[in-house]
Design a protein around this motif. Structure first.
Motif, PDB file in Angstrom:
ATOM      1  N   LYS A 204       0.810  -1.219   0.000  1.00  0.00           N
ATOM      2  CA  LYS A 204       0.000   0.000   0.000  1.00  0.00           C
ATOM      3  C   LYS A 204       0.841   1.265   0.000  1.00  0.00           C
ATOM      4  O   LYS A 204       0.498   2.246  -0.651  1.00  0.00           O
ATOM      5  CB  LYS A 204      -0.957  -0.017   1.190  1.00  0.00           C
ATOM      6  N   ARG A 205       1.973   1.249   0.728  1.00  0.00           N
ATOM      7  CA  ARG A 205       2.762   2.488   0.726  1.00  0.00           C
ATOM      8  C   ARG A 205       3.372   2.736  -0.650  1.00  0.00           C
ATOM      9  O   ARG A 205       3.547   3.879  -1.071  1.00  0.00           O
ATOM     10  CB  ARG A 205       3.797   2.504   1.849  1.00  0.00           C
ATOM     11  N   LEU A 206       3.665   1.646  -1.370  1.00  0.00           N
ATOM     12  CA  LEU A 206       4.231   1.796  -2.718  1.00  0.00           C
ATOM     13  C   LEU A 206       3.156   2.307  -3.691  1.00  0.00           C
ATOM     14  O   LEU A 206       3.370   3.278  -4.424  1.00  0.00           O
ATOM     15  CB  LEU A 206       4.775   0.434  -3.162  1.00  0.00           C
ATOM     16  N   VAL A 207       2.004   1.654  -3.659  1.00  0.00           N
ATOM     17  CA  VAL A 207       0.939   2.039  -4.600  1.00  0.00           C
ATOM     18  C   VAL A 207       0.435   3.456  -4.290  1.00  0.00           C
ATOM     19  O   VAL A 207       0.155   4.250  -5.191  1.00  0.00           O
ATOM     20  CB  VAL A 207      -0.221   1.008  -4.582  1.00  0.00           C
ATOM     21  N   ARG A 208       0.389   3.770  -2.994  1.00  0.00           N
ATOM     22  CA  ARG A 208      -0.024   5.127  -2.584  1.00  0.00           C
ATOM     23  C   ARG A 208       0.898   6.166  -3.233  1.00  0.00           C
ATOM     24  O   ARG A 208       0.457   7.173  -3.773  1.00  0.00           O
ATOM     25  CB  ARG A 208       0.077   5.195  -1.055  1.00  0.00           C
ATOM     26  N   LYS A 209       2.177   5.898  -3.208  1.00  0.00           N
ATOM     27  CA  LYS A 209       3.161   6.830  -3.784  1.00  0.00           C
ATOM     28  C   LYS A 209       2.970   6.942  -5.300  1.00  0.00           C
ATOM     29  O   LYS A 209       3.044   8.034  -5.867  1.00  0.00           O
ATOM     30  CB  LYS A 209       4.573   6.313  -3.481  1.00  0.00           C
ATOM     31  N   LEU A 224      -1.219  -1.741 -12.107  1.00  0.00           N
ATOM     32  CA  LEU A 224      -0.639  -2.664 -11.128  1.00  0.00           C
ATOM     33  C   LEU A 224      -0.158  -3.890 -11.899  1.00  0.00           C
ATOM     34  O   LEU A 224      -0.945  -4.545 -12.579  1.00  0.00           O
ATOM     35  CB  LEU A 224      -1.705  -3.080 -10.107  1.00  0.00           C
ATOM     36  N   VAL A 225       1.118  -4.169 -11.817  1.00  0.00           N
ATOM     37  CA  VAL A 225       1.697  -5.282 -12.586  1.00  0.00           C
ATOM     38  C   VAL A 225       1.874  -6.478 -11.644  1.00  0.00           C
ATOM     39  O   VAL A 225       2.435  -6.324 -10.560  1.00  0.00           O
ATOM     40  CB  VAL A 225       3.066  -4.872 -13.174  1.00  0.00           C
ATOM     41  N   GLY A 236      -1.264 -11.837  -6.500  1.00  0.00           N
ATOM     42  CA  GLY A 236      -2.694 -11.517  -6.576  1.00  0.00           C
ATOM     43  C   GLY A 236      -3.083 -10.575  -5.450  1.00  0.00           C
ATOM     44  O   GLY A 236      -3.868  -9.639  -5.632  1.00  0.00           O
ATOM     45  N   ALA A 237      -2.478 -10.794  -4.287  1.00  0.00           N
ATOM     46  CA  ALA A 237      -2.774  -9.927  -3.139  1.00  0.00           C
ATOM     47  C   ALA A 237      -2.255  -8.513  -3.400  1.00  0.00           C
ATOM     48  O   ALA A 237      -2.901  -7.524  -3.042  1.00  0.00           O
ATOM     49  CB  ALA A 237      -2.147 -10.509  -1.879  1.00  0.00           C
ATOM     50  N   PHE A 238      -1.099  -8.415  -4.044  1.00  0.00           N
ATOM     51  CA  PHE A 238      -0.544  -7.097  -4.394  1.00  0.00           C
ATOM     52  C   PHE A 238      -1.576  -6.321  -5.230  1.00  0.00           C
ATOM     53  O   PHE A 238      -1.852  -5.149  -4.985  1.00  0.00           O
ATOM     54  CB  PHE A 238       0.754  -7.291  -5.184  1.00  0.00           C
ATOM     55  N   ARG A 239      -2.134  -7.017  -6.199  1.00  0.00           N
ATOM     56  CA  ARG A 239      -3.155  -6.399  -7.058  1.00  0.00           C
ATOM     57  C   ARG A 239      -4.348  -5.946  -6.215  1.00  0.00           C
ATOM     58  O   ARG A 239      -4.801  -4.803  -6.310  1.00  0.00           O
ATOM     59  CB  ARG A 239      -3.593  -7.415  -8.103  1.00  0.00           C
ATOM     60  N   ASN A 240      -4.851  -6.846  -5.374  1.00  0.00           N
ATOM     61  CA  ASN A 240      -6.053  -6.524  -4.602  1.00  0.00           C
ATOM     62  C   ASN A 240      -5.811  -5.376  -3.622  1.00  0.00           C
ATOM     63  O   ASN A 240      -6.636  -4.474  -3.495  1.00  0.00           O
ATOM     64  CB  ASN A 240      -6.541  -7.755  -3.839  1.00  0.00           C
ATOM     65  N   TRP A 241      -4.658  -5.402  -2.941  1.00  0.00           N
ATOM     66  CA  TRP A 241      -4.358  -4.315  -1.999  1.00  0.00           C
ATOM     67  C   TRP A 241      -4.141  -3.007  -2.753  1.00  0.00           C
ATOM     68  O   TRP A 241      -4.426  -1.929  -2.244  1.00  0.00           O
ATOM     69  CB  TRP A 241      -3.121  -4.670  -1.164  1.00  0.00           C
ATOM     70  N   GLY A 242      -3.623  -3.106  -3.969  1.00  0.00           N
ATOM     71  CA  GLY A 242      -3.434  -1.897  -4.782  1.00  0.00           C
ATOM     72  C   GLY A 242      -4.778  -1.238  -5.084  1.00  0.00           C
ATOM     73  O   GLY A 242      -4.963  -0.032  -4.919  1.00  0.00           O
TER      74      GLY A 242
END
Ligand code: NAP
Length: 587
Positions: A204-209, A224-225, A236-242
């Protein structure tokens, strides 16, 4: 704060953070690390260009006060063999914004890479790599000017976390035993084992930025890759949290790509950032085939590592690709190449990577006019074929110059007067035209666009036939049949006549209730043979749930409704076509 060897320049003011934003005075102190090998050559050249650009852009009203911070070999000489002095780390934190040349990682002796140590010590969790083509730079692509992206690569976890157990060690055997016995998983004997942690916090801190960057720089989308189709609970979780961070923290400024199509008919509402996702391997193809569609990319550590180098190579930019490692505010901008020891001290190499890292740095502190001036002067200099050895060997008729010679040519370009505003407007116009062209394609042929742009349909909104053909209650069946044939559809919707109820008449209704019932289509009204009320589904219903609805109600099509108004139809045929074209991964 007082330092032993670092001298804070007088006359400068430190950058600070106020209300979560950088507060930058007109005379900021910025840190710089010269770096090893070719570092001093490129740093010297860049400082000259940066200072000249700032002076020119702001008529002398702004000036950077540079503060040298020591790391690598130079630090080793000053701090009695310490390549990574504690006070240098403190200074980078204290000054907030700094830039560094490449650093040598001493081989042997158990040294950790200085770059990795720096990231870890300062928790620089985002590796930011803009990739953009500059006029005249040799590139293997036909239309390299279409590449203009910024990659935000997560820097603190994934398979790079270092949680690895070597084959044959007691730790490896202990973990293998636990996995086999307690977790009941199978793998080959003596496998080396690694762990891939992906957390909501780091994601989340990465996607937020990345999203904040897209908002601040008027970008169109954040992609989101991931490889979530294979690794559901990490990628898949990275995508969903993004998507979650976009929805929860930027709900006003963002829409999903699914909403772009289902709610806005492919037209991006002004100022909204479109959040989309792509499978990692497809993104490599798309960056070659349709690079203009991508803007800001948010990736995990490993995917981002591969992707940023591959993209940089597309625009001929391996030698000039800039980068930065960032925490929430503290940022260290850096040349992305190494120390190229064989060229050290020869005043020979291309200063482009460090130079453009400086451009990023000036954008970061809001000095965009200086940043723009440097970019344009660079483009003009390279267009004039005044280049260092690495470009000269790829160009016909180039004038090869030294690192300092290149700096001199750029300063001359800036002095000769460049109309920064006009060039900027020209570029914005081209970007706008490109965006409009793509929008028109999304509106006119959404399904084809989805397929070509590597998007995988997930909801009924993605695959529905839009703008269903609608007739009024009272219309004769024969007339409705003509309309169906004319539009090439197998059903029509019947608009409500006062009772508020919509209906649907299909080809099958004509077969069973006109032909089989032996009635005349010229006299029967559509509502007499239509099915009412409609079975409707919301636009964001998953394809799996939609199929359950259709099977449960024993129907071949459902109407997609929004605010109780039908906006599309999904039929067996649409589902078939989607699965045939995009495949189907069981949930
Ligand atoms: P490198 O220093 O990047 O050099 C590899 C080749 O890239 C050079 O021989 C040269 O190619 C080309 N090159 C690099 N920088 C260039 C420039 N500014 N202008 C023109 N061409 C340039 O990679 P390396 O030789 O693998 O690594 C050397 C040292 O750098 C190692 O100690 C490594 O640990 C360190 N390193 C540091 C960083 C960092 O600090 N961020 C990053 C990577 C590596 P040609 O020979 O074809 O002319």
């Amino acid at each position: 704060m007082s330092y032993k060897h670092i001298v804070i320049p007088e006359g400068g003011e430190k950058i600070s953070v106020k209300d979560g934003r950088l507060a930058v005075p007109d005379n900021p102190i910025l840190g710089y690390i010269e770096g090893d090998g070719i570092g001093p050559d490129i740093t010297r050249a860049c400082l000259r260009i940066w200072d000249a650009a700032i002076h020119k852009a702001y008529d002398g009203k702004r000036k950077v006060h540079w503060c040298e911070v020591f790391m690598g070999e130079k630090a080793g000489g000053i701090y009695e063999g310490d390549y990574f002095p504690a006070e240098s780390l403190e200074a980078l934190q204290d000054l907030i914004v700094s830039i560094k040349g490449p650093l040598t990682t001493p081989v042997g002796g158990g040294f950790r890479s200085l770059n990795v140590s720096l990231r870890q010590e300062l928790d620089l969790y985002a590796c930011v790599r803009p990739v953009k083509h500059y006029d005249g730079v040799p590139s293997p692509l036909k239309e390299p000017e279409k590449v203009d992206i910024v990659i935000f690569r997560e820097n603190s976890e994934d398979v790079y976390s270092g949680i690895e157990y070597q084959s044959g060690t007691p730790e490896n055997e202990k973990l293998a035993k636990f996995l086999r016995q307690d977790m009941k998983v199978e793998f080959f004997e003596q496998a080396g084992l690694g762990i891939k942690p992906i957390s909501p916090f780091a994601t989340k801190r990465l996607v937020r930025k990345a999203i904040q960057y897209a908002i601040d720089h008027d970008r169109e989308s954040v992609t989101l890759v991931h490889k979530g189709n294979i690794m559901k609970f990490t990628e898949g979780a990275f995508r969903n949290w993004g998507y979650e961070v976009a929805r929860e923290e930027f709900g006003e400024q963002t829409i999903t790509e699914e909403e772009l199509y289902s709610q806005h008919g492919g037209k991006r509402p002004d100022g909204k950032i479109v959040i989309k996702d792509r499978i990692a391997d497809i993104i490599f193809q798309l960056m070659l085939l349709r690079p203009a569609e991508f803007d800001v990319l948010a990736t995990m550590n490993l995917n981002g590592d591969y992707l940023s180098d591959a993209c940089a190579a597309e625009v001929g930019g391996m030698g000039i690709a800039p980068g930065a490692n960032m925490a929430d505010h503290v940022a260290v901008f850096e040349a992305t190449h190494g120390t190229a020891p064989k060229y050290a001290g020869q005043d020979k190499v291309n200063p482009g990577s460090l130079l453009f890292s400086g451009v990023m740095m000036f954008e970061y502190i809001g000095w965009t006019k200086a940043a723009e001036l440097i970019s344009q002067a660079y483009a003009e200099t390279v267009k004039a074929k005044i280049v260092t050895y690495d470009f000269a060997r790829q160009m016909d008729g180039a004038t090869e110059v030294s690192t300092s010679g290149f700096a001199g040519a750029m300063v001359e370009q800036m002095e000769s007067g460049i109309d920064v505003k006009a060039k900027q407007q020209e570029r914005m116009k081209a970007i706008e035209a490109e965006r409009r062209e793509r929008e028109a394609r999304r509106v006119e042929r959404p399904f084809e666009e989805m397929e070509e742009s590597g998007r995988t349909p997930t909801t009924v909104g993605d695959i529905m036939t839009r703008m269903p053909v609608t007739v009024k209650a009272g219309t004769k069946v024969s007339e409705a049949m003509h309309m169906m044939r004319e539009h090439g559809v197998s059903s029509v919707l019947i608009a409500p006549s006062g009772d508020g109820k919509w209906g649907i008449m299909t080809q099958r209704d004509v077969v069973s209730r006109i032909v089989h019932a032996n009635r005349s289509p010229a006299t029967v009204k559509v509502e007499e043979i239509a099915t009412m009320p409609l079975v409707t589904v919301p636009v964001d219903m998953s394809l799996y749930d939609c199929s359950s609805q259709m099977i449960g109600a024993n129907i071949r099509r459902v109407v997609v409704a929004q605010n109780e108004v039908p906006i599309g139809i999904v039929s067996d045929t649409d589902l078939f076509r989607s699965v045939e074209e995009f495949g189907w991964l069981p949930e």
